[in-house]
Design a protein around this motif. Structure first.
Motif, short mmCIF file in Angstrom:
data_model
loop_
_atom_site.label_atom_id
_atom_site.label_comp_id
_atom_site.label_asym_id
_atom_site.label_seq_id
_atom_site.Cartn_x
_atom_site.Cartn_y
_atom_site.Cartn_z
N ALA A 170 6.11 -1.68 13.59
CA ALA A 170 6.85 -1.52 12.33
C ALA A 170 7.24 -2.86 11.73
O ALA A 170 7.28 -3.01 10.51
N ASP A 171 7.49 -3.86 12.58
CA ASP A 171 7.87 -5.16 12.03
C ASP A 171 6.66 -5.92 11.47
O ASP A 171 6.83 -6.90 10.76
N PHE A 172 5.45 -5.46 11.75
CA PHE A 172 4.24 -6.04 11.19
C PHE A 172 3.91 -5.42 9.83
O PHE A 172 3.35 -6.08 8.96
N ILE A 217 0.84 -1.19 0.00
CA ILE A 217 0.00 0.00 0.00
C ILE A 217 0.88 1.25 0.00
O ILE A 217 1.87 1.32 0.73
N ARG A 218 0.49 2.23 -0.81
CA ARG A 218 1.23 3.50 -0.83
C ARG A 218 1.29 4.07 0.58
O ARG A 218 0.26 4.22 1.23
N LEU A 219 2.47 4.39 1.04
CA LEU A 219 2.65 4.94 2.39
C LEU A 219 1.85 6.22 2.57
O LEU A 219 1.22 6.43 3.61
N ASP A 220 1.80 7.06 1.53
CA ASP A 220 1.07 8.33 1.66
C ASP A 220 -0.45 8.15 1.63
O ASP A 220 -1.19 9.09 1.88
N SER A 221 -0.94 6.94 1.37
CA SER A 221 -2.37 6.65 1.39
C SER A 221 -2.80 5.90 2.64
O SER A 221 -3.98 5.68 2.86
N PHE A 222 -1.83 5.49 3.44
CA PHE A 222 -2.13 4.67 4.60
C PHE A 222 -2.24 5.54 5.85
O PHE A 222 -1.35 6.32 6.14
N PRO A 223 -3.35 5.41 6.58
CA PRO A 223 -3.50 6.22 7.80
C PRO A 223 -2.47 5.82 8.85
O PRO A 223 -2.17 4.64 9.03
N ARG A 224 -1.93 6.82 9.50
CA ARG A 224 -0.98 6.57 10.58
C ARG A 224 -1.69 5.84 11.71
O ARG A 224 -2.84 6.11 12.01
N GLY A 225 -1.01 4.93 12.30
CA GLY A 225 -1.61 4.16 13.39
C GLY A 225 -0.54 3.66 14.32
O GLY A 225 0.60 4.09 14.28
N LYS A 226 -0.95 2.72 15.12
CA LYS A 226 -0.03 2.19 16.12
C LYS A 226 0.34 0.74 15.84
O LYS A 226 0.53 -0.04 16.76
N ILE A 276 8.18 4.33 -5.35
CA ILE A 276 6.99 4.57 -4.53
C ILE A 276 7.21 3.91 -3.17
O ILE A 276 7.48 2.71 -3.11
N GLN A 277 7.11 4.70 -2.10
CA GLN A 277 7.21 4.14 -0.75
C GLN A 277 5.92 3.41 -0.43
O GLN A 277 4.83 3.99 -0.50
N CYS A 278 6.04 2.13 -0.11
CA CYS A 278 4.88 1.27 0.19
C CYS A 278 5.09 0.57 1.52
O CYS A 278 6.22 0.30 1.91
N ILE A 279 3.97 0.25 2.16
CA ILE A 279 4.04 -0.63 3.32
C ILE A 279 3.31 -1.92 2.96
O ILE A 279 2.35 -1.92 2.21
N MET A 280 3.81 -3.00 3.52
CA MET A 280 3.17 -4.30 3.36
C MET A 280 2.24 -4.48 4.55
O MET A 280 2.64 -4.27 5.69
N HIS A 281 0.98 -4.86 4.28
CA HIS A 281 0.01 -5.04 5.35
C HIS A 281 -0.48 -6.48 5.37
O HIS A 281 -1.43 -6.84 4.67
#
Length: 105
Positions: free
Chosen positions: A52-54, A40-49, A63-68
């Protein structure tokens, strides 16, 4: 197809989730689907708690992405876009995130 390969997302969510990473064992290559986790695009993902290892982050094609891992899914091969790269060098981080999801900690 190989585990940790990254594919373009051709689905409706491709603007927010441009890529999918294959996490299915290569042993199951003969199946007509692959188990993937969205990037998921990092700039589209709501900040949460979330730890980081998850939700590790990766730069994919600039494109900066996070894996969810919580959005893990099975996708028919016919719905995967072209391969755009590999995250094999990050397999330990990806496996660790999957362990968090599945209770390996």
């Amino acid at each position: 197809m190989a585990r940790f390969d990254v594919y373009a997302n051709t689905g409706k969510s491709r603007d927010i989730t441009p890529y999918l990473v294959d996490v299915q064992s290569d042993f199951l290559e003969g199946l007509t689907s692959r188990v993937v986790i969205p990037l998921i695009r990092l700039d589209s993902f709501p900040r949460g708690k979330l730890p980081a290892d998850f939700t590790p982050s990766f730069d994919i094609g600039g494109i900066q992405c996070i894996m969810h891992p919580a959005f893990i899914a099975s996708v028919p091969l016919s719905e995967l876009g072209p391969k755009t790269g590999s995250l094999r060098e990050h397999r330990d981080r990806i496996t660790s995130a999957l362990d968090r999801l599945l209770g390996g900690y």
